[in-house]
Design an enzyme around this catalytic site. Structure first.
Site, PDB file in Angstrom:
ATOM      1  N   HIS A 173      -9.695  -6.277   3.304  1.00 20.36           N
ATOM      2  CA  HIS A 173      -8.302  -6.709   3.487  1.00 20.36           C
ATOM      3  C   HIS A 173      -8.279  -8.168   3.915  1.00 20.36           C
ATOM      4  O   HIS A 173      -9.123  -8.605   4.697  1.00 20.36           O
ATOM      5  CB  HIS A 173      -7.614  -5.844   4.540  1.00 20.36           C
ATOM      6  CG  HIS A 173      -6.119  -5.921   4.506  1.00 20.36           C
ATOM      7  ND1 HIS A 173      -5.433  -7.068   4.799  1.00 20.36           N
ATOM      8  CD2 HIS A 173      -5.182  -4.991   4.203  1.00 20.36           C
ATOM      9  CE1 HIS A 173      -4.140  -6.852   4.692  1.00 20.36           C
ATOM     10  NE2 HIS A 173      -3.961  -5.587   4.319  1.00 20.36           N
ATOM     11  N   THR A 216       0.817  -1.211   0.000  1.00 20.31           N
ATOM     12  CA  THR A 216       0.000   0.000   0.000  1.00 20.31           C
ATOM     13  C   THR A 216       0.851   1.261   0.000  1.00 20.31           C
ATOM     14  O   THR A 216       0.522   2.249  -0.670  1.00 20.31           O
ATOM     15  CB  THR A 216      -0.954   0.003   1.213  1.00 20.31           C
ATOM     16  OG1 THR A 216      -1.976  -0.963   1.003  1.00 20.31           O
ATOM     17  CG2 THR A 216      -1.592   1.368   1.421  1.00 20.31           C
TER      18      THR A 216
END
Length: 733
Positions: A438, A321
């Site tokens: 996630h 990320t």
């Protein structure tokens, strides 16, 4: 056997542990050494528990490592003093070393109380950046137990002054110091090996600092940080302005000119970037059991006001990320190893979107995220990028069922952000980093849509993935509804993008049938095609929206956004190209130097025909020439970016009209942020352009409607949020 053990324990208790033995032990070199090691270990564990919140350990192996990691380091460090023969030098060295280690421990305690983070070498060297926001030394918080970090040293020195502890002139046997050093080294090495087994790539990826301390200990963490700092400084010392000139010439040569049709299409509008965690392009328009997985995102994707790209790839490396964020903000690649945010972010020179938009068009800026502010070192990186506000999970109530282990649930994040969003001066540039979608994609039953039935693939990861996809879709819909009700929508460009893949190659065989593929025939090209993530730009009022099939990637986002806002990217060092430019290159470079184009791909040293999905065993001479040319270009592009970032070459460059960002200008404390936003509205008076001011100081929070079942839950004393990096793929915690 039992009698022997009992006899040994009795002897150990009577001759070692009982207080009447302590002075005798302190009057020998070996005993003095033992006591110093034991006391420093106890002080470290005291800090772990009383101040560092036990480092949020969860598993027995983590508890064991936390208790052991101070011992090995202390044994290695203090055993070096045992090689000193003169008694004055020996005792002096031990006391000085103990004082220094106690000081470092205590400084970390004080720093953690204020910033929920650990000291790095750069932090120590740049104290002025710590002591920001008027935080004077007198305002430091102290605990009643602080005396225990120092009382042992005071007592030992006092006993030495009154000669209760005498300096032992007798040195240890010849090989004894070396044996103790070896034992300490063994414990330290075993600690590191077990830590790496439980958390692979701990050292290479350099996760959140708390994560490093939990596994390695405070001492090893600071030593490792010092080594990395030194290594980075040596690399950067070798940098020259001439090297930057090479990079600048490369970027100038590969600049893609603006497309007049779209340049300035969103000029003056607010920008909201929604970072869709682990969301892949294959979920768009996907139906499971006859139901759309993401009906709202699909409607945005096909909207006349949206420019969407269906061949848009993620290019993240180990930074996951953080790599995606870096490319979004700076149009430079992440590092070959580890995270740029973690490894270089403390003193990196950025020319990032928040600063560019502020200096070129007066944009204010903010980031909203439901996890702890220190993850990926964001609390430092964002200051260097020029973000004015960093509203992290530390601002929200993340107790009870309001959060998953990754942070505040997305519906609650969007709603909870409104009091801050509505107080930003317009135009603003804001980013939302979602977390609910996630791995392992678990969701409370109350949060699931009872009308949505997911797949039955044989893999919980795949099946749950579509459930959290659906939840994310609902979250975004609620936020868009608020934008419409509040009136922000008409003057706001919304950018939605996926940061990286969600379904890994390991579970691809379960996903393959849904994609019309044979699981047994799944290959590297199929996996590369799965790296597509969404990239959509929604501009209210625009009617020329369409789905663009050109190949592009995350490196291209920044110049695309800038040109849509009517801000030329030509003066900046950006390796991406405007996706809407007619000169845009369709060669997508992956972080590992693989690549893909609409026609061919090079993956793990093998060539593929993208259109036929067939591997090319023997390229023709013309094909090989083309492949070599593309590979050379990919290598050069990545090497130029790496050289720029690793040597911090942007410090040699001042673009026209750009002022270097000063991180000391920013304070991300919650109280400071609230006070700053209020003061901006107050000081500007009628000139204030925040939504709150435009509505005559009335909040729009009541206009936000969510069906999140936890929205009205009372705050509790427990939280599910774990102190791990938002891209930690380990499911063991």
């Amino acid at each position: 056997m039992k009698k022997r053990v009992k006899k040994w324990l009795t002897n150990f208790w009577q001759n070692v542990i009982l207080p009447h033995n302590w002075l005798r032990q302190l009057n020998t070199r070996q005993g003095f050494f033992n006591w110093i090691v034991v006391l420093l270990t106890f002080k470290t564990i005291l800090a772990y528990g009383a101040d560092f919140e036990w480092l949020h350990v969860q598993e027995p192996i983590q508890v064991l490592l936390m208790l052991i990691n101070p011992i090995g380091f202390a044994l290695v460090l203090f055993s070096l003093t045992l090689f000193i023969k003169p008694r004055q030098l020996y005792y002096g060295a031990v006391l000085i070393l103990d004082t220094v280690m106690s000081l470092l421990l205590y400084l970390n305690v004080i720093y953690f109380r204020e910033f929920s983070d650990f000291l790095s070498v750069n932090t120590v060297l740049g104290y002025n950046t710590i002591n920001q926001g008027g935080k004077a030394a007198g305002a430091i918080s102290f605990g009643f137990h602080d005396v225990f970090f120092w009382i042992d040293i005071v007592v030992i020195i006092a006993l030495m002054l009154v000669r209760k502890i005498k300096l032992d002139a007798q040195t240890l046997p010849r090989f004894k110091p070396f044996k103790i050093f070896t034992v300490g080294l063994f414990v330290l090495t075993a600690n590191i090996l077990v830590a790496d087994i439980d958390r692979p790539q701990l050292l290479t990826r350099q996760f959140d600092r708390e994560y490093m301390v939990k596994y390695l200990g405070l001492g090893p963490f600071m030593m490792y940080d010092a080594f990395n700092t030194y290594q980075t400084s040596q690399v950067r010392k070798s940098a020259t302005p001439e090297e930057f000139t090479q990079v600048k010439n490369y970027v100038t040569k590969h600049y893609a000119a603006i497309n007049p049709e779209f340049y300035g299409k969103a000029k003056g509008k607010n920008v909201i970037v929604i970072h869709l965690e682990s969301f892949q392009q294959m979920s768009i328009d996907r139906k499971i059991n006859g139901q759309e997985v993401t009906p709202f995102l699909n409607s945005i994707y096909h909207n006349q006001s949206t420019i969407a790209f269906d061949n848009f790839f993620n290019q993240v490396g180990q930074g996951k990320t953080s790599d995606a964020e870096n490319m979004l903000e700076t149009s430079t690649f992440g590092l070959p190893q580890g995270s740029l945010f973690s490894k270089l972010g403390n003193d990196q020179t950025f020319q990032a979107m928040p600063a560019i938009l502020k200096q070129r068009a007066g944009y204010s800026s903010a980031v909203f995220h439901g996890n702890t502010g220190t993850f990926w070192n964001r609390n430092n990186v964002y200051k260097h990028m020029g973000y004015q506000n960093w509203v992290s999970g530390d601002y929200f109530d993340v107790t009870g069922q309001k959060a998953t282990t990754w942070g505040l649930k997305d519906k609650l994040l969007f709603k909870g952000s409104i009091p801050y969003l509505e107080n930003l001066q317009q135009p603003f540039y804001s980013k939302y980093i979602t977390v609910t979608n996630h791995t392992p994609y678990t969701l409370d039953r109350e949060d699931k849509d009872p009308n949505f039935v997911t797949s039955n693939s044989g893999s919980k990861i795949v099946d749950n993935y579509f459930v959290t996809n659906h939840y994310l879709d609902q979250s975004v819909k609620e936020f868009f509804t608020y934008l419409e009700k509040s009136g922000l929508a008409k003057n706001t460009m919304v950018v939605l993008y996926g940061d990286h893949y969600g379904i890994s190659n390991t579970d691809a065989k379960y996903l393959a049938p849904m994609l019309g593929k044979d699981a047994n025939q799944w290959n590297d090209l199929d996996n590369a095609n799965l790296q597509r993530v969404p990239f959509m730009v929604y501009i209210p009022g625009m009617k020329q929206g369409y789905i663009d099939h050109r190949y592009g990637a995350e490196i291209d986002v920044a110049p695309t956004i800038e040109h849509l806002l009517g801000i030329s990217s030509k003066r900046y060092i950006q390796f991406g190209q405007d996706m809407l430019s007619k000169q845009h290159s369709e060669v997508v470079a992956f972080r590992n130097k693989d690549w893909i184009t609409p026609d061919y791909a090079s993956l793990s040293g093998r060539y593929w025909n993208v259109k036929t999905n067939i591997m090319i065993d023997t390229p023709t001479p013309d094909q090989q020439k083309l492949f070599d040319t593309i590979q050379k270009g990919v290598n050069e592009k990545l090497d130029m970016s790496d050289n720029l970032n690793q040597k911090n070459l942007l410090r040699f460059y001042k673009p026209k009209g750009f002022k270097t960002v000063d991180p000391k200008d920013y304070d991300y404390g919650k109280k400071a942020t609230i006070a700053r936003l209020k003061e901006d509205n107050k000081s500007l008076g009628k000139a204030s352009k925040s939504l709150f001011s435009k509505r005559h100081n009335r909040s729009t929070l009541s206009q936000y409607v969510t069906d999140a079942p936890e929205a009205n839950d009372q705050q509790t004393d427990s939280t599910r949020v774990l102190p791990r990096n938002a891209d930690d793929w380990s499911q063991s915690e």
